[in-house]
Motif scaffolding. Structure first.
Motif, PDB file in Angstrom:
ATOM      1  N   ILE A  61      -1.384  22.762  25.557  1.00  0.00           N
ATOM      2  CA  ILE A  61      -0.156  22.133  26.029  1.00  0.00           C
ATOM      3  C   ILE A  61       0.930  23.177  26.257  1.00  0.00           C
ATOM      4  CG2 ILE A  61       1.692  20.582  25.345  1.00  0.00           C
ATOM      5  CD1 ILE A  61      -0.376  18.827  24.058  1.00  0.00           C
ATOM      6  N   ILE A  86      -8.643  23.370  32.928  1.00  0.00           N
ATOM      7  CA  ILE A  86      -8.801  22.641  31.657  1.00  0.00           C
ATOM      8  C   ILE A  86     -10.275  22.589  31.318  1.00  0.00           C
ATOM      9  CG2 ILE A  86      -8.423  20.455  30.468  1.00  0.00           C
ATOM     10  CD1 ILE A  86      -6.228  19.803  32.371  1.00  0.00           C
ATOM     11  N   THR A  91     -10.574  17.688  27.535  1.00  0.00           N
ATOM     12  CA  THR A  91      -9.833  16.768  28.399  1.00  0.00           C
ATOM     13  C   THR A  91      -9.432  15.470  27.740  1.00  0.00           C
ATOM     14  OG1 THR A  91     -11.994  16.635  29.456  1.00  0.00           O
ATOM     15  CG2 THR A  91     -10.146  17.053  30.854  1.00  0.00           C
ATOM     16  N   LEU A  92     -10.314  14.877  27.028  1.00  0.00           N
ATOM     17  CA  LEU A  92      -9.986  13.557  26.506  1.00  0.00           C
ATOM     18  C   LEU A  92      -8.794  13.613  25.569  1.00  0.00           C
ATOM     19  CD1 LEU A  92     -11.005  10.754  26.840  1.00  0.00           C
ATOM     20  CD2 LEU A  92     -12.430  11.046  24.850  1.00  0.00           C
ATOM     21  N   LEU A  94      -6.705  16.022  25.297  1.00  0.00           N
ATOM     22  CA  LEU A  94      -5.547  16.546  26.008  1.00  0.00           C
ATOM     23  C   LEU A  94      -4.841  15.436  26.767  1.00  0.00           C
ATOM     24  CD1 LEU A  94      -4.134  19.227  26.548  1.00  0.00           C
ATOM     25  CD2 LEU A  94      -5.498  19.450  28.601  1.00  0.00           C
ATOM     26  N   MET A  95      -5.654  14.572  27.352  1.00  0.00           N
ATOM     27  CA  MET A  95      -5.071  13.469  28.107  1.00  0.00           C
ATOM     28  C   MET A  95      -4.231  12.587  27.190  1.00  0.00           C
ATOM     29  SD  MET A  95      -7.057  10.516  30.199  1.00  0.00           S
ATOM     30  CE  MET A  95      -7.587   9.592  28.777  1.00  0.00           C
ATOM     31  N   MET A  96      -4.750  12.317  26.024  1.00  0.00           N
ATOM     32  CA  MET A  96      -4.004  11.431  25.144  1.00  0.00           C
ATOM     33  C   MET A  96      -2.758  12.109  24.593  1.00  0.00           C
ATOM     34  SD  MET A  96      -6.821   9.017  23.462  1.00  0.00           S
ATOM     35  CE  MET A  96      -7.805  10.255  22.632  1.00  0.00           C
ATOM     36  N   ALA A  98      -1.116  14.370  26.175  1.00  0.00           N
ATOM     37  CA  ALA A  98      -0.175  14.443  27.291  1.00  0.00           C
ATOM     38  C   ALA A  98       0.500  13.096  27.493  1.00  0.00           C
ATOM     39  CB  ALA A  98      -0.910  14.862  28.564  1.00  0.00           C
ATOM     40  N   ASN A  99      -0.239  12.051  27.283  1.00  0.00           N
ATOM     41  CA  ASN A  99       0.318  10.724  27.416  1.00  0.00           C
ATOM     42  C   ASN A  99       1.408  10.504  26.368  1.00  0.00           C
ATOM     43  OD1 ASN A  99       0.500   8.079  28.410  1.00  0.00           O
ATOM     44  ND2 ASN A  99      -0.834   7.339  26.786  1.00  0.00           N
ATOM     45  N   THR A 103       4.110  14.135  29.436  1.00  0.00           N
ATOM     46  CA  THR A 103       4.213  15.360  30.226  1.00  0.00           C
ATOM     47  C   THR A 103       3.145  15.408  31.308  1.00  0.00           C
ATOM     48  OG1 THR A 103       3.911  17.724  30.217  1.00  0.00           O
ATOM     49  CG2 THR A 103       2.857  16.521  28.484  1.00  0.00           C
TER      50      THR A 103
END
Lengths: 103, 822
Positions: A61, A86, A91-92, A94-96, A98-99, A103
């Protein structure tokens, strides 16, 4: 870097990442925390803890923060977009994250 | 020479008197066909003369010839535009009714008349014979005829009975590149403000645009004959001037939309009387794409010329070629025959199919009256319209927009959208979807986005489906189930735990959703879907009434049901819905369910007590009566109505909607060509808080849209004026003034909108995020580089990926559109 310009982001395992305030403000959540008129504990000490975010993710991040700051200028200079890579296994989460961080 | 009578197209028995009156008044004469005829009219008296209007071979043709007799016979082919006057706007029927000088262009300065709308007309102009001469103002009571009348010429000793040869050549020079050309002729209308000047314009499609508006003085007229002789020699410009004396009435002027090709009939409703009949357009035909030149009337023609020049600047090359090609074509009579037949065929097809201007005379007449006079001047719409008209009468339309591109280029640079980490990681996740082991911790909104991305890139598989139905899901959303087979469905849904399922979206599931399967899996028993509030089964083309009933029995808490394109359903399913869900259903979508007969579902629809969203798009049996029943019952609750493609609807429906639906937030009236400005007025006065309005291919005039915006456009967030071709500068002004909350604007195919207008809009609507400009090739870099709004995304002008911009405003995690899901 002067202390006033930086923010410390602390991961779940306790790792501390010291980043520029400007970079950290890419995240709406952090921006709200640091600039809101009420006093978050974070504002006073300049530290934000993320108990749900692991170190590897938090590191990624922070890399994203810096990448996004220079995205606009790279685009302007070269006309091409730089790529933020990435790793698939991150990814998984990171996605959460980021959510959560908006951002 | 063309024979005098064209058997196919002779139309007699029309009200000769009327026609003759009109003809005489306007002194129309068709130069091309009637070359040899003298045409004399008294200046202050209407004398009936025989005017023969004939179809020229080239297609359009109505040519009038005066034979010196007392009756007027109008002959014309169906496709020809009658260029006479006014009043009648029937398409197939070339009837001229004498009440208004409708087709006559009047107006200030030169063009125009009422009903001269956008040049929807494409006429084949293989010969100049379509030009009709207009009379000088000397005529009985009509002012501003503007055209050099034959009389005038005759007075000066010009003989317009030119030998055929010369005419041929002349015609040739005016011919166009493509066989379809629009020529518009302005005939001044009664209300023209100009006294005694002429307007003439021979707008010969492309190249001649520059000289479209010219005021002919008496001196000019004298130049007429000379001009004719030199027609062939001159290039575009020359030809222009020489054509001054010749006029043709474009079909549109009469409000008859004549379409050479059906898709070119840009939605002219015959009753499209401009409230301010000033515009004239020229539609460029196929070959070069469609360009509409707006030649607004102005007393000061120089301005219009300027505009024209602007617009013509783009096609210099065409102008050069036209003359040459015209010559080539001039001699081919057989081409004309062919084209005229073709044109007729198109016009008929158009009449059957599109129904754009297929109004019956009375309806048109009625609409005519009502359009011209707003019903109630006190209403918000009425006052706005009054102001707009006044404004317009003071100066030309283009002058109203004073927008200059901002000199500061930095200002304009759009802030590049840095892709968010969320988007980036979603993308990588979608690419590696097969490797995902579990989606349990992921929140529903993200799962939704993921499945949407997978469906869009066609990577959705049974594996991912398994991942999302695992556990006790609260939402299952698959926007494209076309890849799913019955086995997939049975396997995935056979054993799912549905007790927490609130949202089920299985769109495009025609292949997999069969009655029996549904019964075995989801709709196993009564109450098996206790929390299901939102279900969408779009495209379930094998779903029958019985299975739907089973579904409804299992899901007693349904608030929103989307059964679009479920072609097997009949009115019985609506009865089922009404009986079981009458008190709770909020949203009902039955788009394109062709087997549902609108009349039969009226009683069932009345049983719903809380209906907020109703979509009956595409159901052809929907009529005014249906709308009237439904809307009066649900008027207070209804917030969203989608009536697109229900072509039978007329202004009466809008009247009822305006009266009853004060809370209406979203209205979609796309493709309803029977609607007129009056309908828009009802909506403006009744639905003051409207937030989303979708118009597409409607025939509303620029002033009406502008007045609507001023009256009720304050809360508008999303406005689509796609292919509402009359939209122009006035709307731009009103948008800039009133629509401060606008987020998304669609002005695709609004070719009268100028770069300045757009600049004004974009600079003033600061919250605008999305601007769609497909088909607006008239927009130049002046706007693109000169506007100073850095947030707006403009799509449709350049070739660039648009998907992410188009979707920009789609709501993400919304369940019910207007109320929370209980």
């Amino acid at each position: 870097m002067r202390k006033e310009d930086t923010v410390k982001l602390i991961s779940a395992e306790g790792f501390e990442f010291v980043v520029d305030k400007k970079a950290a403000m890419v995240s709406q959540t952090i921006r709200n925390m640091l600039t809101s008129p009420g006093s978050f504990a974070e504002t006073e000490h300049g530290e934000v803890t993320f108990p749900e975010i692991t170190t590897t993710i938090l590191e990624k991040i922070c890399q994203y923060f810096y990448w996004s700051l220079q995205y606009a200028s790279i685009l302007y200079d070269s006309g091409k977009e730089s790529e933020f890579h990435i790793e698939p296994e991150l990814t998984l989460e990171l996605m959460m994250a980021a959510n959560y961080l908006h951002t | 020479m063309e024979p005098d009578s064209d058997p196919e197209s002779t139309m007699e028995g029309r009200d000769c008197e009327e026609v003759s009156d009109l003809v005489n008044r306007s002194g129309i004469k068709r130069a091309g066909d009637a070359v040899g005829r003298d045409f004399e009219l008294d200046s202050d008296k209407i004398r009936a003369k025989k005017v023969r209007v004939r179809v020229s071979e080239a297609s359009d043709g109505i040519s009038g010839a005066v034979d010196g007799e007392k009756t007027v016979v109008l002959t014309g082919s169906r496709t020809a535009g009658i260029e006479l006057l006014s009043g009648s706007t029937e398409e197939e029927d070339r009837v001229l009714t004498g009440d208004h000088v409708r087709g006559v262009d009047g107006g200030k300065g030169g063009f125009g008349g009422e009903g001269k709308e956008n040049a929807g007309l494409l006429e084949e102009v293989d010969n100049a014979s379509r030009s009709v001469e207009n009379r000088e103002p000397g005529f009985g009571g009509e002012e501003d005829r503007g055209l050099a009348g034959r009389e005038a010429c005759a007075d000066r000793g010009f003989d317009l009975n030119m030998p055929a040869l010369e005419m041929e050549e002349w015609r040739g020079a005016i011919c166009f590149q493509s066989s379809r050309i629009v020529e518009t002729v302005d005939i001044s209308s009664d209300e023209s403000e100009n006294e005694g000047e002429k307007v003439v314009d021979w707008t010969v499609s492309r190249g001649k645009g520059k000289e479209i508006e010219k005021e002919l003085t008496a001196e000019c007229i004298s130049g007429f004959e000379l001009g004719l002789g030199t027609m062939g020699i001159d290039g575009v410009a020359g030809a222009d001037s020489s054509i001054n004396g010749v006029r043709r009435y474009s079909r549109e002027e009469k409000g008859k939309a004549k379409v050479v090709e059906s898709w070119l009939s840009l939605g002219y409703s015959p009753a499209h009387l401009d409230i301010e009949p000033e515009r004239q357009e020229l539609i460029e035909p196929v070959v070069s794409g469609i360009k509409i030149y707006d030649t607004s009337h102005q007393v000061d023609t120089s301005q219009s010329q300027r505009i024209e020049n602007l617009e013509f600047a783009e096609i210099p090359e065409l102008a050069n070629t036209t003359v040459v090609q015209a010559r080539v074509r001039a001699g081919t009579v057989r081409h004309r025959e062919f084209f005229s037949r073709q044109a007729r065929r198109y016009a008929q097809a158009n009449a059957r199919g599109e129904g754009h201007n297929q109004e019956s005379p009375e309806q048109e007449g009625k609409a005519l009256e009502t359009n011209v006079e707003v019903e109630d001047w006190q209403s918000p719409f009425g006052t706005a319209l009054k102001m707009i008209k006044e404004q317009k009468s003071k100066r030309g339309a283009e002058q109203l927009i004073n927008w200059k591109p901002s000199g500061d280029r930095d200002h304009n640079v759009s802030i590049p959208l840095v892709p968010s980490l969320l988007d980036l990681s979603l993308k990588v996740l979608a690419e590696n979807a097969e490797a995902i082991v579990s989606l349990d911790p992921v929140p529903d909104a993200l799962k939704h986005r993921l499945t949407d991305m997978l469906c869009d890139s066609r990577k959705m598989t049974a594996h991912v489906l398994d991942l999302i139905v695992r556990g006790s899901p609260t939402q299952i959303r698959v926007k494209d189930c076309s890849w799913m087979t019955e086995e997939h469905f049975t396997k995935a849904f056979g054993s799912i735990d549905t007790k927490n399922l609130r949202v089920l979206q299985l769109d495009l599931c025609g292949q997999c959703v069969l009655d029996v399967i549904l019964g075995k899996t989801i709709a196993q028993s009564a109450n098996s879907l206790p929390s299901l509030g939102v279900v969408s089964l779009r495209g379930a083309c094998r779903l029958s009434d019985i299975a739907l009933k089973a579904l409804v029995v299992s899901a007693p808490a349904l608030c929103s049901i989307n059964l679009s394109q479920c072609s097997l359903l009949t009115y019985a399913s609506i009865d089922v819905l009404a009986d079981s869900l009458g008190s709770i259903l909020r949203e009902l979508y039955i788009d394109d369910c062709q087997r549902i007969d609108a009349k039969l579902i009226i009683p069932a629809l009345k049983k719903f007590q809380r209906l907020e969203v109703l979509s009956v798009a595409g159901i052809q049996t929907v009529c005014d009566e249906f709308i009237s029943h439904i809307v009066t019952t649900h008027g207070r609750n209804i917030k969203d109505l989608d009536l697109s493609n229900c072509v039978k609807l007329t202004d009466n429906s809008l009247k009822v909607i305006g009266n009853s639906c004060n809370e209406l937030c979203t209205l979609n009236i796309s493709n309803l060509h029977a609607l007129t400005d009056l309908g828009l007025q009802y909506i403006a006065n009744g639905c003051r808080a409207i937030q989303t309005l979708h118009l597409c291919r409607n025939g509303f005039s620029d002033e009406a849209v502008a007045a609507f915006l001023e009256a009720s456009g304050e809360f508008l967030k999303e406005l689509a004026l796609n292919n509402v071709i009359k939209v122009g500068p006035r709307t731009a002004l009103s948008l800039a003034k009133c629509s401060k909350n606008l987020l998304s604007l669609d002005l695709s195919w609004c070719r009268r909108m100028t770069s300045e207008g757009l600049g004004l809009i974009v600079d003033n609507c600061r919250s605008l995020k999305q601007l769609k400009l497909f088909g607006c090739t008239q927009i130049t870099d002046v706007f693109l580089n000169g506007h100073s709004n850095s947030v707006v995304r403009i799509i449709g002008l350049k070739l660039s990926p648009i998907l992410e911009h188009v979707k920009m405003l789609e709501a993400g995690a919304v369940l019910l559109r207007y109320s929370p899901l209980p």
